[in-house]
Structure formats: C-alpha cells, structure tokens
Design a protein around this motif. Structure first.
Motif, PDB file in Angstrom:
ATOM      1  N   SER A   1      10.529 100.130 -11.748  1.00 13.54           N
ATOM      2  CA  SER A   1      10.304 100.474 -10.349  1.00 13.54           C
ATOM      3  C   SER A   1       9.980 101.949 -10.233  1.00 13.54           C
ATOM      4  O   SER A   1      10.658 102.792 -10.828  1.00 13.54           O
ATOM      5  CB  SER A   1      11.571 100.162  -9.534  1.00 13.54           C
TER       6      SER A   1
ATOM      7  N   GLY B   1       7.806  87.078 -10.827  1.00 10.33           N
ATOM      8  CA  GLY B   1       7.349  88.132  -9.915  1.00 10.33           C
ATOM      9  C   GLY B   1       5.854  88.075  -9.704  1.00 10.33           C
ATOM     10  O   GLY B   1       5.143  87.235 -10.271  1.00 10.33           O
ATOM     11  N   LYS B   2       5.372  88.968  -8.882  1.00 10.28           N
ATOM     12  CA  LYS B   2       3.940  89.036  -8.610  1.00 10.28           C
ATOM     13  C   LYS B   2       3.274  89.959  -9.627  1.00 10.28           C
ATOM     14  O   LYS B   2       3.733  91.075  -9.860  1.00 10.28           O
ATOM     15  CB  LYS B   2       3.704  89.540  -7.190  1.00 10.28           C
TER      16      LYS B   2
ATOM     17  N   ARG C   1      -4.027  99.632 -15.226  1.00  9.68           N
ATOM     18  CA  ARG C   1      -5.175 100.126 -14.465  1.00  9.68           C
ATOM     19  C   ARG C   1      -5.791 101.335 -15.174  1.00  9.68           C
ATOM     20  O   ARG C   1      -5.108 102.311 -15.457  1.00  9.68           O
ATOM     21  CB  ARG C   1      -4.756 100.502 -13.048  1.00  9.68           C
TER      22      ARG C   1
ATOM     23  N   TYR D   1      -1.320  92.111 -21.011  1.00  8.35           N
ATOM     24  CA  TYR D   1      -0.412  91.643 -19.953  1.00  8.35           C
ATOM     25  C   TYR D   1       0.341  90.378 -20.357  1.00  8.35           C
ATOM     26  O   TYR D   1      -0.228  89.445 -20.928  1.00  8.35           O
ATOM     27  CB  TYR D   1      -1.189  91.347 -18.670  1.00  8.35           C
TER      28      TYR D   1
ATOM     29  N   ALA E   1       1.691  97.627 -11.010  1.00  8.91           N
ATOM     30  CA  ALA E   1       1.821  98.903 -10.311  1.00  8.91           C
ATOM     31  C   ALA E   1       3.098  99.622 -10.722  1.00  8.91           C
ATOM     32  O   ALA E   1       3.108 100.841 -10.957  1.00  8.91           O
ATOM     33  CB  ALA E   1       1.796  98.679  -8.801  1.00  8.91           C
ATOM     34  N   ALA E   2       4.203  98.853 -10.819  1.00  7.59           N
ATOM     35  CA  ALA E   2       5.479  99.461 -11.197  1.00  7.59           C
ATOM     36  C   ALA E   2       5.455  99.958 -12.633  1.00  7.59           C
ATOM     37  O   ALA E   2       5.969 101.040 -12.943  1.00  7.59           O
ATOM     38  CB  ALA E   2       6.604  98.451 -11.000  1.00  7.59           C
TER      39      ALA E   2
ATOM     40  N   TRP F   1       0.548  91.812  -9.762  1.00  8.93           N
ATOM     41  CA  TRP F   1       0.059  93.152  -9.447  1.00  8.93           C
ATOM     42  C   TRP F   1       1.173  94.084  -8.990  1.00  8.93           C
ATOM     43  O   TRP F   1       1.067  95.299  -9.148  1.00  8.93           O
ATOM     44  CB  TRP F   1      -1.067  93.080  -8.420  1.00  8.93           C
ATOM     45  N   ASP F   2       2.275  93.532  -8.478  1.00  7.02           N
ATOM     46  CA  ASP F   2       3.446  94.367  -8.188  1.00  7.02           C
ATOM     47  C   ASP F   2       4.024  94.916  -9.485  1.00  7.02           C
ATOM     48  O   ASP F   2       4.396  96.102  -9.569  1.00  7.02           O
ATOM     49  CB  ASP F   2       4.513  93.561  -7.448  1.00  7.02           C
ATOM     50  N   TYR F   3       4.117  94.045 -10.486  1.00  6.19           N
ATOM     51  CA  TYR F   3       4.638  94.486 -11.779  1.00  6.19           C
ATOM     52  C   TYR F   3       3.714  95.512 -12.424  1.00  6.19           C
ATOM     53  O   TYR F   3       4.173  96.536 -12.951  1.00  6.19           O
ATOM     54  CB  TYR F   3       4.825  93.300 -12.721  1.00  6.19           C
TER      55      TYR F   3
END
Length: 263
Positions: free
Chosen positions: A4, A134-135, A116, A122, A141-142, A137-139
């Motif tokens: 996070s 989990g999602k 990115r 992945y 980004a974190a 793209w959330d992962y």
C-alpha cells in the motif's frame, strides 16, 4: 496483504530522508527476521548474494519480517529479471541489486521491478498481491508505489557513469559498497583516501539526482562519517555479526568471572 502506498511505507520514509536502521540477514531461517524485526529495526536485508538463502528460506525470512512490521528487502543473487520477480512476488518491500556498474543495467533493473513503464511479470496469486481476490490494477498501482529499488555501487567502472546511474528513473537509492570497491581498487582499508574519494563521488551524484544513500556500517564511528556525507539508511552489521559480538562479550564476561575467583 498487498503493498500500500501509505505515507509511512519504507519507500516513502527512505525517499523523504528519514534515518533508517537495518541489518543484513545471513542465516537462512525466519528467526533472525523475527528477532531483529521485533526489536524495531526499520528494515532487514536478506542476503542471497553472500549467504545460503534459497527461494524457500527467502520466502520464510520475508514472511517473518512482514509479521513484525519491518520492511524486508533482498540483496538478490543477480540482476536477472527472474531473480527480481521471485523475491518481489514473495512480498519483498524492495531489492538491493549488486554490481550496478552501468546506466544500461540500472535501466534494466528498474524496468524488471515496475509494471507501468516497466516489464515486471504479473501474478495475482502471490503473497505480494494478497493471494488473489483483489483488483489487478489496484495491486499494480500499490506495487509500483511501494517497491523500493536500490542500486549497489561497488565497481570502479561505475564511477564513470555514476551520474547517469543515479538519475535513472525507477532507481530509488544508491547503496555504497565499500567492501568490493576496496578489493577492486587494492586499497588497504575501506576508509582509505581512494575509497573516501569514491564514497564522496557517489554521494555527490546521489545529491544531484535527489536520491537517498544507503550504507553498510560495522559501528558508530563509520555511521557518523557516512551520515556526514548524506547517508540516511544504515545497514548495521548482520544477524551473524551481532550474535558473534554479543557471544564474544558473554564469553569474556564468564572468563573474567573465573579469573576473578582465582585471584
């Protein structure tokens, strides 16, 4: 739990220049992580390069570090993408990459550790991603916000490209490897004039690039010197070094007790 990008993450603290205390883990068990992390060390570095860690023991050491709240980094065996991916999937907060001697290698390392703009492989089922659910793209980004990438500068030829290495996007910090620099340069000690000059050059490049400096220290005299050149993250000794230091003192104390009784 996935990474996070919170304000008190290891990467955030390193980048803002907090004074951070860490140590190397040389013994391939989870106990060193548990003990040192429990004492409050900010970070621990699993040393795959110079210690007999395999993927399973690295995984266990990282698990224990996470359980104590300490950031678990790994000094990887090599800069190859599969080694970097392996420890990041296991939940490493970051990597310390040895022998980053060129800007081209620094770019390759940074790319292998980022999604990115990079080439990190992945998987949503690994510890780093919270074991699925989990999602995606959330992962991503974190992970990109939380993973720390440190280039270890320990080769004389790296000094010729030090500004370009330091400025590489995705390299978060420079680690000054005085041991290898000393050996490669034939210096008598790791604080000889030639080594001090190399340390100053690396630190100056880090300042110009706005990057923090990490160092290994064996004691406070070294720490004070290197703090003076701008270092903010200190790897103090190792689990083995600290055990040997404490055991040597304990043995001497008992020997002195016996000598006192005979006197």
């Amino acid at each position: 739990m996935a990474l996070s990008p919170v304000a008190d993450s290891f990467r955030a603290r390193l980048l803002r220049g907090d004074i951070l205390a860490g140590s190397f883990l040389k013994t391939p068990t989870l106990h060193g992580s548990e003990i040192l992390g429990g004492l409050g060390f900010d970070f621990l570095v699993v040393d795959e390069e110079h210690s007999p860690f395999d993927r399973q023991s690295t995984d266990a050491a990282l698990f224990a570090a996470r359980a104590t709240g300490a950031a678990g980094l790994v000094r990887v065996q090599s800069p190859s993408p599969h080694h970097l991916l392996s420890v990041l999937d296991c939940g490493a907060a970051g990597v310390l990459v040895p022998h980053v001697a060129t800007a081209a290698l620094a770019e390759q390392v940074a790319a292998a550790c980022r999604y990115r703009g990079g080439k990190r492989g992945y998987s949503g089922s690994v510890r780093a991603a919270g074991y699925g659910g989990g999602k995606m793209w959330d992962y991503i980004a974190a992970a990109d916000a939380g993973v720390t990438v440190v280039a270890q500068i320990e080769d004389p030829e790296a000094l010729d490209e030090i500004d370009a290495i330091a400025a590489t996007d995705g390299i978060d910090a420079l680690f000054i490897g005085r041991g290898d620099l000393t050996a490669a340069m034939g210096a008598p000690t790791n604080d000889a004039p030639a080594i001090r000059d190399a340390v100053d050059r690396i630190a100056a490049a880090a300042r110009r690039a706005g990057k923090p400096v990490m160092v290994f220290v064996g004691g406070m005299k070294e720490a004070e010197w290197l703090r003076g050149i701008g270092a903010t993250a200190f790897v103090y000794s190792s689990d083995q070094g600290l055990m040997k230091q404490a055991a040597s003192k304990a043995l001497a104390d008992i020997r002195n007790l016996g000598a006192a009784q005979l006197a």
